[in-house]
Design a protein around this motif. Structure first.
Motif, PDB file in Angstrom:
ATOM      1  N   ALA A 127       0.821  -1.236   0.072  1.00 20.50           N
ATOM      2  CA  ALA A 127      -0.035  -0.078   0.001  1.00 20.50           C
ATOM      3  C   ALA A 127       0.800   1.023  -0.084  1.00 20.50           C
ATOM      4  O   ALA A 127       0.651   2.321  -0.865  1.00 20.50           O
ATOM      5  N   PHE A 128       1.825   1.130   0.713  1.00 18.27           N
ATOM      6  CA  PHE A 128       2.752   2.305   0.731  1.00 18.27           C
ATOM      7  C   PHE A 128       3.643   2.431  -0.396  1.00 18.27           C
ATOM      8  O   PHE A 128       3.705   3.778  -0.837  1.00 18.27           O
TER       9      PHE A 128
ATOM     10  N   ASN B 117       4.938   5.098  -5.645  1.00 19.75           N
ATOM     11  CA  ASN B 117       4.746   4.968  -7.154  1.00 19.75           C
ATOM     12  C   ASN B 117       3.993   6.470  -7.683  1.00 19.75           C
ATOM     13  O   ASN B 117       4.443   6.808  -8.932  1.00 19.75           O
ATOM     14  N   ASP B 118       2.843   6.529  -6.902  1.00 21.58           N
ATOM     15  CA  ASP B 118       2.127   7.769  -7.329  1.00 21.58           C
ATOM     16  C   ASP B 118       3.051   9.212  -7.385  1.00 21.58           C
ATOM     17  O   ASP B 118       2.976  10.117  -8.278  1.00 21.58           O
ATOM     18  N   TYR B 119       3.596   9.210  -6.228  1.00 23.68           N
ATOM     19  CA  TYR B 119       4.722  10.419  -6.085  1.00 23.68           C
ATOM     20  C   TYR B 119       5.695  10.373  -7.189  1.00 23.68           C
ATOM     21  O   TYR B 119       5.987  11.451  -7.611  1.00 23.68           O
ATOM     22  N   VAL B 120       6.390   9.480  -7.609  1.00 22.08           N
ATOM     23  CA  VAL B 120       7.458   9.226  -8.435  1.00 22.08           C
ATOM     24  C   VAL B 120       6.624   9.668  -9.953  1.00 22.08           C
ATOM     25  O   VAL B 120       7.336  10.221 -10.709  1.00 22.08           O
TER      26      VAL B 120
ATOM     27  N   ILE C 184       2.285   8.344 -18.287  1.00 22.39           N
ATOM     28  CA  ILE C 184       3.452   8.560 -17.186  1.00 22.39           C
ATOM     29  C   ILE C 184       3.521   7.160 -16.324  1.00 22.39           C
ATOM     30  O   ILE C 184       4.633   6.623 -15.992  1.00 22.39           O
ATOM     31  N   GLN C 185       2.281   6.739 -15.792  1.00 17.24           N
ATOM     32  CA  GLN C 185       2.298   5.571 -14.811  1.00 17.24           C
ATOM     33  C   GLN C 185       2.567   4.398 -15.678  1.00 17.24           C
ATOM     34  O   GLN C 185       3.454   3.607 -14.962  1.00 17.24           O
ATOM     35  N   VAL C 186       2.142   4.246 -16.768  1.00 18.73           N
ATOM     36  CA  VAL C 186       2.394   3.138 -17.409  1.00 18.73           C
ATOM     37  C   VAL C 186       3.981   2.746 -17.880  1.00 18.73           C
ATOM     38  O   VAL C 186       4.713   2.075 -17.706  1.00 18.73           O
ATOM     39  N   SER C 187       4.571   4.186 -18.146  1.00 15.93           N
ATOM     40  CA  SER C 187       5.902   4.087 -18.504  1.00 15.93           C
ATOM     41  C   SER C 187       6.848   3.804 -17.210  1.00 15.93           C
ATOM     42  O   SER C 187       7.718   2.931 -17.403  1.00 15.93           O
TER      43      SER C 187
END
Length: 212
Positions: free
Chosen positions: A135-136, A141-144, A167-170
């Motif tokens: 969860a953390f 990952n969202d932050y990155v 961006i998230q998929v990348s």
């Protein structure tokens, strides 16, 4: 500076050590846990609380004051490593980059160095993340992803903007392929790492209209 807010740390400590000697004891416990993790693997390292207590050279009472079990110590190591992931993207984002492609290559190199850490390999490549750690990790990952989005936009002077999905998929593409590089070679297969950079740059450069 990034548009994102500071990402708070996480801990499984039962209480926060306030005195220097207690902080030193917690540090010894974590260091001993990392040694056992690398030497014996996760399962053996979490088999006995007493082995960890003996390795850290702390009293049983001290151990249980701050940790519920050896598994909790390993979870704290994982959470600390995730904070390193956050620090890595912060440091890369604050560096000077001529092009966004150069910046993305720097991100891959930085996270490749992260995966060279033996304790990180044991936890991530052998799938020992707890539910709380997962969860953390999702939050990190969202932050990155947001920092990457800001970085690309800023370097391009606002000309290159990518959707959060792109961006998230990348980001996930890069991470999964990096893990493959270290599953093949503990030091990181250089050929795969080079291909990760090519794949990530090509995916980000492609027009988002191409995927509609």
């Amino acid at each position: 500076m990034s548009d994102v807010e500071a990402f708070p740390p996480r801990t499984v400590l039962r209480r926060t050590p306030t005195q220097r000697r207690n902080r030193a004891a917690v540090i010894r416990i974590l260091a001993a846990a990392e040694e056992l993790l690398v030497e014996s693997g996760y399962d053996a390292a979490t088999r006995s609380n007493q082995e960890l207590i003996d390795r850290a050279q702390v009293k049983r009472g001290t151990f249980y004051t701050y940790f519920e079990s050896s598994q909790a110590v390993m979870e704290q190591l994982t959470l600390d490593s995730l904070q390193v992931c956050k620090r890595i993207i912060d440091e890369v984002a604050e560096d000077s980059h001529v092009t966004w492609q150069e910046a993305m290559d720097a991100i891959i190199d930085a996270y490749a160095e992260f995966y060279r850490t033996p304790s990180v390999q044991e936890i991530w490549l052998h799938h020992h993340l707890t539910d709380a750690a997962l969860a953390f990790e999702a939050g990190v990952n969202d932050y990155v992803a947001q920092r990457i989005s800001d970085l690309i936009r800023n370097i391009s002077g606002g000309r290159m903007r990518r959707s959060s999905l792109r961006i998230q998929v990348s980001q996930q593409l890069g991470d999964r392929l990096l893990r493959l590089a270290f599953e093949r070679d503990p030091s990181g297969d250089p050929g795969i790492i080079a291909e990760v950079k090519i794949a990530q740059r090509a995916y980000l450069a492609a027009s988002e209209r191409d995927s509609v």
